[in-house]
Design an enzyme around this catalytic site. Sequence first.
Site, mmCIF file in Angstrom:
data_model
loop_
_atom_site.group_PDB
_atom_site.id
_atom_site.type_symbol
_atom_site.label_atom_id
_atom_site.label_comp_id
_atom_site.label_asym_id
_atom_site.label_seq_id
_atom_site.Cartn_x
_atom_site.Cartn_y
_atom_site.Cartn_z
ATOM 1 N N HIS A 63 6.777 -5.488 7.056
ATOM 2 C CA HIS A 63 6.101 -6.625 6.457
ATOM 3 C C HIS A 63 5.091 -6.048 5.461
ATOM 4 O O HIS A 63 4.568 -4.948 5.666
ATOM 5 C CB HIS A 63 5.407 -7.496 7.510
ATOM 6 C CG HIS A 63 6.328 -8.490 8.165
ATOM 7 N ND1 HIS A 63 6.124 -8.981 9.439
ATOM 8 C CD2 HIS A 63 7.462 -9.073 7.701
ATOM 9 C CE1 HIS A 63 7.089 -9.841 9.729
ATOM 10 N NE2 HIS A 63 7.929 -9.908 8.703
ATOM 11 N N ASP A 65 2.004 -6.559 4.656
ATOM 12 C CA ASP A 65 0.627 -6.189 5.030
ATOM 13 C C ASP A 65 0.572 -4.846 5.754
ATOM 14 O O ASP A 65 -0.510 -4.313 5.993
ATOM 15 C CB ASP A 65 -0.048 -7.306 5.853
ATOM 16 C CG ASP A 65 0.748 -7.758 7.064
ATOM 17 O OD1 ASP A 65 1.993 -7.723 7.020
ATOM 18 O OD2 ASP A 65 0.117 -8.150 8.071
HETATM 19 ZN ZN LIG Z 1 0.984 -7.989 10.054
HETATM 20 ZN ZN LIG Z 2 4.435 -8.499 10.801
#
Ligand SMILES: [Zn+2]
Ligand SMILES: [Zn+2]
Length: 309
Positions: A63, A65
């Site tokens: 992901h 982030d």
């Molecule tokens: Zn995250």
């Molecule tokens: Zn995640």
Amino acid sequence: MRELTILGTASQVPTRHRNHNGYQLRWDDEVILFDPGEGTQRQMLMAGLAVTPLTRICITHFHGDHSLGLPGVIQRISLDKVPHPVRVHFPAGGRDYFDRLRHATSFYDVADLLPEPVSDGFRAETTAGTLTALPLRHSIETYGYRLAEPDGRRMVPALLEAYGITGPAVGELQRTGRSGTVTIDDVSAPRPGQRFAFVMDTGLCDNVFALADGADLLVIESTFLAEDAAMAAQVGHLTAGQAASVARQSGVRTLVLTHFSQRYADSTRFLDEARAEFDGDIVLAEDLMRVPVPPRLGSSHERAASARG
Ligand SMILES: [Zn+2]
Ligand SMILES: [Zn+2]
């Protein structure tokens, strides 16, 4: 020196005060960068960290982030001509994401990266101890990491003196385990290995506990508060109370809560909910904070601390 430097603490989107994730663990000569989110290169600069000492990068999942900062860090490793290989661990099923981030833009590429994807049961021996990875429960393939130093023994000066062991006999004991009739067990005490665990983006599952077991320092996601527990479970995240309950049940010493949702204006509520579950050290992560790995159990420092009360 064994120390965690926190580079970013936001889930999903950065805020005015929280960068995307990023954590550097310095463990003597092993320097590991975990989950470089967007902006990690600049956060390292702000924290006074260079890429040159990095020995490893560990990605829990792809992901943004947790991984959008990878291209910048890799290109900086190349630009700064880091003179040793840097191993990169990431979920094996995310190889395409890694390959794209590795070659995200054009640059003069002299980075010596060794991709070592992880799958269930991954295990690698490092200069800092054994690095393992276990799958977590999230919307995509995600792994938590654990670094465990082997248990050892340490010489006790008072016992050496009591047995009259001095000078070269000390070296002999360390090398051979014995000097005359005196054995190493007579003059030493157990030195428990230190343990570090890194648990991001997951609903509660057995592997969260397996990773956290007996950790001196646990870095764990704490995205939500109890009022949103149902949503947390549905999307594969933890609440602060769940993270702290893991710490209590796993015998963790220092708990670092991070990966906060931007939906809550007052982050002290995470601390309040965690405190209700765990009475050990709790650190509410802030960007650019440094957290030392707590002194080794059984060390003179730690005994002095407990003697002080
Ligand atoms: Zn995250
Ligand atoms: Zn995640």
